[in-house]
Design a protein around this motif. Sequence first.
Motif, short mmCIF file in Angstrom:
data_model
loop_
_atom_site.label_atom_id
_atom_site.label_comp_id
_atom_site.label_asym_id
_atom_site.label_seq_id
_atom_site.Cartn_x
_atom_site.Cartn_y
_atom_site.Cartn_z
N LYS A 222 -9.49 10.98 6.93
CA LYS A 222 -8.92 10.32 5.75
C LYS A 222 -7.54 10.86 5.38
O LYS A 222 -7.00 10.48 4.35
CB LYS A 222 -9.87 10.48 4.56
CG LYS A 222 -11.19 9.75 4.75
CD LYS A 222 -12.01 9.73 3.47
CE LYS A 222 -12.48 11.12 3.10
NZ LYS A 222 -13.34 11.14 1.90
N ALA A 226 -4.64 9.43 9.20
CA ALA A 226 -4.33 8.17 8.52
C ALA A 226 -2.85 8.09 8.14
O ALA A 226 -2.45 7.31 7.29
CB ALA A 226 -5.20 8.00 7.28
N ILE A 296 -9.30 1.82 7.53
CA ILE A 296 -8.20 2.72 7.90
C ILE A 296 -7.38 2.13 9.05
O ILE A 296 -6.14 2.20 9.05
CB ILE A 296 -8.73 4.13 8.27
CG1 ILE A 296 -9.35 4.81 7.03
CG2 ILE A 296 -7.61 5.01 8.83
CD1 ILE A 296 -9.95 6.18 7.29
N LYS A 300 -3.51 1.43 8.79
CA LYS A 300 -2.57 2.08 9.71
C LYS A 300 -1.71 1.07 10.45
O LYS A 300 -0.54 1.33 10.72
CB LYS A 300 -3.34 2.93 10.74
CG LYS A 300 -3.71 4.31 10.23
CD LYS A 300 -4.52 5.07 11.25
CE LYS A 300 -3.66 5.78 12.27
NZ LYS A 300 -4.49 6.74 13.08
N ALA A 394 -4.02 4.41 4.27
CA ALA A 394 -3.15 5.04 5.26
C ALA A 394 -1.78 5.21 4.63
O ALA A 394 -1.44 4.52 3.66
CB ALA A 394 -3.05 4.21 6.53
#
Lengths: 412, 412
Positions: A222, A226, A296, A300, A394
């Motif tokens: 996390k 990220a 995520i 990203k 992210a």
Amino acid sequence: MSQLDSNWSFVDDNKVTPKGFLFAGISAGLKASKKKDLALIFAPEGSVFTGMFTQSIVRASCVDICEERIKTTSGFVRAILINSGQANACTGNLGIQHFQIATGKIAELLGIKEEEVLMCSTGVIGVPIQINDLVKNLPNLVSDLKGNNIQNAAEAILTTDLTLKKVSIETIIQGRKIKISGFAKGSGMIYPNMATMLAFLTCDAGIKKEEWDKMIAIAVKKSFNAISVDGETSTNDSFIGINAGEKIEKRFFPIIQQGIDIVCQNLAKNIARDGEGANCLLEVLVQGAKNIDDAIKLAKSICNSALVKTAIHGCDPNWGRIISAAGNSGVKFNLNHVDLYIGNAQILENGKLNKYDPQKVTDYIKSRMNGRYLVDDIVKIMINLKSGEYKGTAWGCDLSKKYVEINSEYTT
Amino acid sequence: MSQLDSNWSFVDDNKVTPKGFLFAGISAGLKASKKKDLALIFAPEGSVFTGMFTQSIVRASCVDICEERIKTTSGFVRAILINSGQANACTGNLGIQHFQIATGKIAELLGIKEEEVLMCSTGVIGVPIQINDLVKNLPNLVSDLKGNNIQNAAEAILTTDLTLKKVSIETIIQGRKIKISGFAKGSGMIYPNMATMLAFLTCDAGIKKEEWDKMIAIAVKKSFNAISVDGETSTNDSFIGINAGEKIEKRFFPIIQQGIDIVCQNLAKNIARDGEGANCLLEVLVQGAKNIDDAIKLAKSICNSALVKTAIHGCDPNWGRIISAAGNSGVKFNLNHVDLYIGNAQILENGKLNKYDPQKVTDYIKSRMNGRYLVDDIVKIMINLKSGEYKGTAWGCDLSKKYVEINSEYTT
């Protein structure tokens, strides 16, 4: 001392650091600039180490040896030597020998075993470490060891970073003070090659290896996993989390997890904010995903998009590029359900263009690009996929001409 | 007329194009610049169409309808209407209606069925197509149909492309002249959103749908799917390959495949060379891979790397960045076996640094960045993994400040 939701408070690392840990940072002349370049973390006996390393196929051999030593000692390592200046990557057998010489010498000075010492390197790839300068300065380094000395250690691991990256927090569990400290370096470039992301976390709540591994893996997923400055994974990327001290009851693990998350996210965001040529931190929150990994991954994908990054740089509320980057993430979703926000402005509602004032959104982005170099210079994008219950964040940064300038500089 | 290895020769498309195909290109006022913006390909009866479309989740509905019509007609389509100016993406039901109105009208004018007409769009995302201007000009468009008119059609599909992208070749099989022509547009940006890659190929050697599909898939994999300007996949990316005419014997398929490959790679390389802000074409050849997919994947990873692209821009023979990008491709290899060349200079031999003159390599790269805008401005990188028998090539371009400038321009 500011208060956090979770009762964790930020503290001054010149006064408060995790109990029993010692830090050092000096100049050994490995950098042409003669700035600090050698750091040491000395952990108390019984400390538990967890390492997470670059996923690149091309890894520095120091990364391989670190991983191996953590394994053979079952995580009971004692010290980490860190140098900047040379990355000790693509240096073959000589690189392995240098690792052994340096960690052997530190072990001797600290009265521990060689396999209880790790070594992380950052700097130029393909150039041998300046081992003589390094070894000569190890006694000075050991003399610098102090509890309240993260400042020196954090300075010594920097390469082209513009800002120091360190954070310390504290809470009280059943009358016992628990402290977590972390420091990191970001992705800067040194001629001729890629430098690395390094980060270290110390915690004085004792937690067994198996549990600690899990907690660190959650926090890294996390935070450091990220962020993206330019989508490049280095040969030396390493994160090492260490805990020591009296064991803490399992029912308090969620509090510790929260603390680790805070420290890791703070450092990770600082790395993204200090991306080469960056003027703001880009934060993308994805909600309503089928699972955390999807959330995520999609976040990203947006942070990584050159077209989103240049649009942010131009203060352009270019929702088409954001949606297009989402569409290329590999995560399945239905565009007809998607809500999209930039700052507080809702751009899409169920995939349809909402009424919003583009000038206001531009002003919002502009106000975050103020060059004051604060982590609060955040441009926030939020997407709700409405296809599940999970969310993920992210972080990245804008893409500027300065990035191109820094990375295309070359004088033969 | 220059000779190719395979007996395919380049020909002038003002004189020679595949038999029976008609092309048109006019201005319908869809672009603010009033440049040509509407093209038409009219294929002979019995033509076989194969389409390959964007892999993004967020697709323009025109892409969906094209795919559907090729399916329902079993590939027996007759015409493609192409507009630039508006991408007809993220335009909801209105976008679908516009598609139907335009293709219905063209069908009427050509005396064919509506489902025998495809429509491709490129330009601004999220803005409705200027349907009245478009429909009003369809009779003019049909009047412009001629065999030797690829020039007009190729002009009309451009957006921010700096160069025209078209190529025609010819060979003789058993006394019969076979012609293949292709034209394309590249990845340029239009405010406020991403334009698209479109490419069209016509061939006058008749080949059944099933075989044609396979041949087109092979060619696209080694050409349009092996280029990258900035790693972004668009909402509208489309490639359509059409053959028509007397059927050709199966034993000559390898010659036709070679011809399709030549045309597709020529167009694809032109798109990469004309990447925004680009000063050279970057060609990465990976040899000794376990399979073709691995070879192309690794080559694309290098072409996509922002750090490799900025290094090339700076004429910096930065092998560490190349190897690092290779390490992040997801393809497994052993660094100790790797040979690396930039131009003719061998940089690595079995993973070890070779003796080479960096200044010469810099001069080599510099000589390819001459700004004369030739496809021969190629910087070549070659990696041999020595882990298998397969090879693959990918193409990209350098990353310049101009790219950032183009894509961060925004005036409210």
